[in-house]
Design a protein around this motif. Sequence first.
Motif, PDB file in Angstrom:
ATOM      1  N   ILE A   1       0.863  -1.064  -0.364  1.00  9.39           N
ATOM      2  CA  ILE A   1      -0.361   0.099   0.035  1.00  9.39           C
ATOM      3  C   ILE A   1       0.864   1.375  -0.879  1.00  9.39           C
ATOM      4  CG2 ILE A   1      -1.720   1.267   1.120  1.00  9.39           C
ATOM      5  CD1 ILE A   1      -2.515  -1.392   2.156  1.00  9.39           C
ATOM      6  N   THR A   2       1.561   1.283   1.182  1.00  7.08           N
ATOM      7  CA  THR A   2       2.655   2.442   0.969  1.00  7.08           C
ATOM      8  C   THR A   2       3.615   3.748  -0.379  1.00  7.08           C
ATOM      9  OG1 THR A   2       3.816   1.369   2.615  1.00  7.08           O
ATOM     10  CG2 THR A   2       1.762   2.258   3.666  1.00  7.08           C
ATOM     11  N   TYR A   3       3.640   1.597  -1.058  1.00  3.08           N
ATOM     12  CA  TYR A   3       5.357   1.849  -1.313  1.00  3.08           C
ATOM     13  C   TYR A   3       4.466   2.589  -2.907  1.00  3.08           C
ATOM     14  CZ  TYR A   3       9.104   0.507  -4.460  1.00  3.08           C
ATOM     15  OH  TYR A   3      10.696   0.979  -5.145  1.00  3.08           O
ATOM     16  N   PHE A   4       3.375   2.656  -2.879  1.00  2.00           N
ATOM     17  CA  PHE A   4       2.324   3.131  -3.807  1.00  2.00           C
ATOM     18  C   PHE A   4       2.146   4.818  -3.813  1.00  2.00           C
ATOM     19  CE2 PHE A   4       3.057  -1.830  -5.598  1.00  2.00           C
ATOM     20  CZ  PHE A   4       3.311  -1.192  -6.478  1.00  2.00           C
TER      21      PHE A   4
ATOM     22  N   PHE B   1       7.284   5.763  -5.204  1.00  2.00           N
ATOM     23  CA  PHE B   1       8.187   5.233  -5.006  1.00  2.00           C
ATOM     24  C   PHE B   1       9.028   5.388  -6.167  1.00  2.00           C
ATOM     25  CE2 PHE B   1       9.392   4.414  -0.288  1.00  2.00           C
ATOM     26  CZ  PHE B   1       9.839   6.387  -0.630  1.00  2.00           C
ATOM     27  N   GLU B   2       9.995   4.919  -6.924  1.00  2.00           N
ATOM     28  CA  GLU B   2      10.538   3.936  -8.413  1.00  2.00           C
ATOM     29  C   GLU B   2       9.529   2.815  -8.565  1.00  2.00           C
ATOM     30  OE1 GLU B   2      13.627   3.445 -10.826  1.00  2.00           O
ATOM     31  OE2 GLU B   2      13.807   4.356  -9.568  1.00  2.00           O
TER      32      GLU B   2
ATOM     33  N   ILE C   1      13.105  -4.753  -7.342  1.00  2.00           N
ATOM     34  CA  ILE C   1      14.643  -4.153  -6.829  1.00  2.00           C
ATOM     35  C   ILE C   1      14.634  -3.594  -5.255  1.00  2.00           C
ATOM     36  CG2 ILE C   1      16.996  -4.079  -6.358  1.00  2.00           C
ATOM     37  CD1 ILE C   1      16.197  -6.603  -7.501  1.00  2.00           C
ATOM     38  N   LYS C   2      13.902  -2.519  -5.754  1.00  2.00           N
ATOM     39  CA  LYS C   2      13.257  -2.057  -5.272  1.00  2.00           C
ATOM     40  C   LYS C   2      12.463  -1.821  -3.747  1.00  2.00           C
ATOM     41  CE  LYS C   2      16.083   2.180  -7.122  1.00  2.00           C
ATOM     42  NZ  LYS C   2      15.933   3.330  -7.698  1.00  2.00           N
TER      43      LYS C   2
END
Length: 91
Positions: free
Chosen positions: A69-72, A76-77, A81-82
Amino acid sequence: FNRMGALLICITFLGTYNANGVLPVLATERPVFYRERASKMYSALPYALAQAVVEVPYVAVQSILYAIITYFLIQFELSAIKFLWYLLFTF
């Protein structure tokens, strides 16, 4: 908008949330631990390891869902891998 600040807040929130879930359980199990330790059933190390092993699946599922949820939301890129690095830090 600072992404490093957002990363710090996300990690701090998840750690605090998990700690708040564990503390009441430890408080209720403390008398049992003291009683069993006094009767020499086991030492503190096996008890602590058992508590950690029990918590790992719960924390893993929670971290994966939270990271997705939070990554998107933070934008973030889009890189596998990230994302895995982010998941590692949130776990």
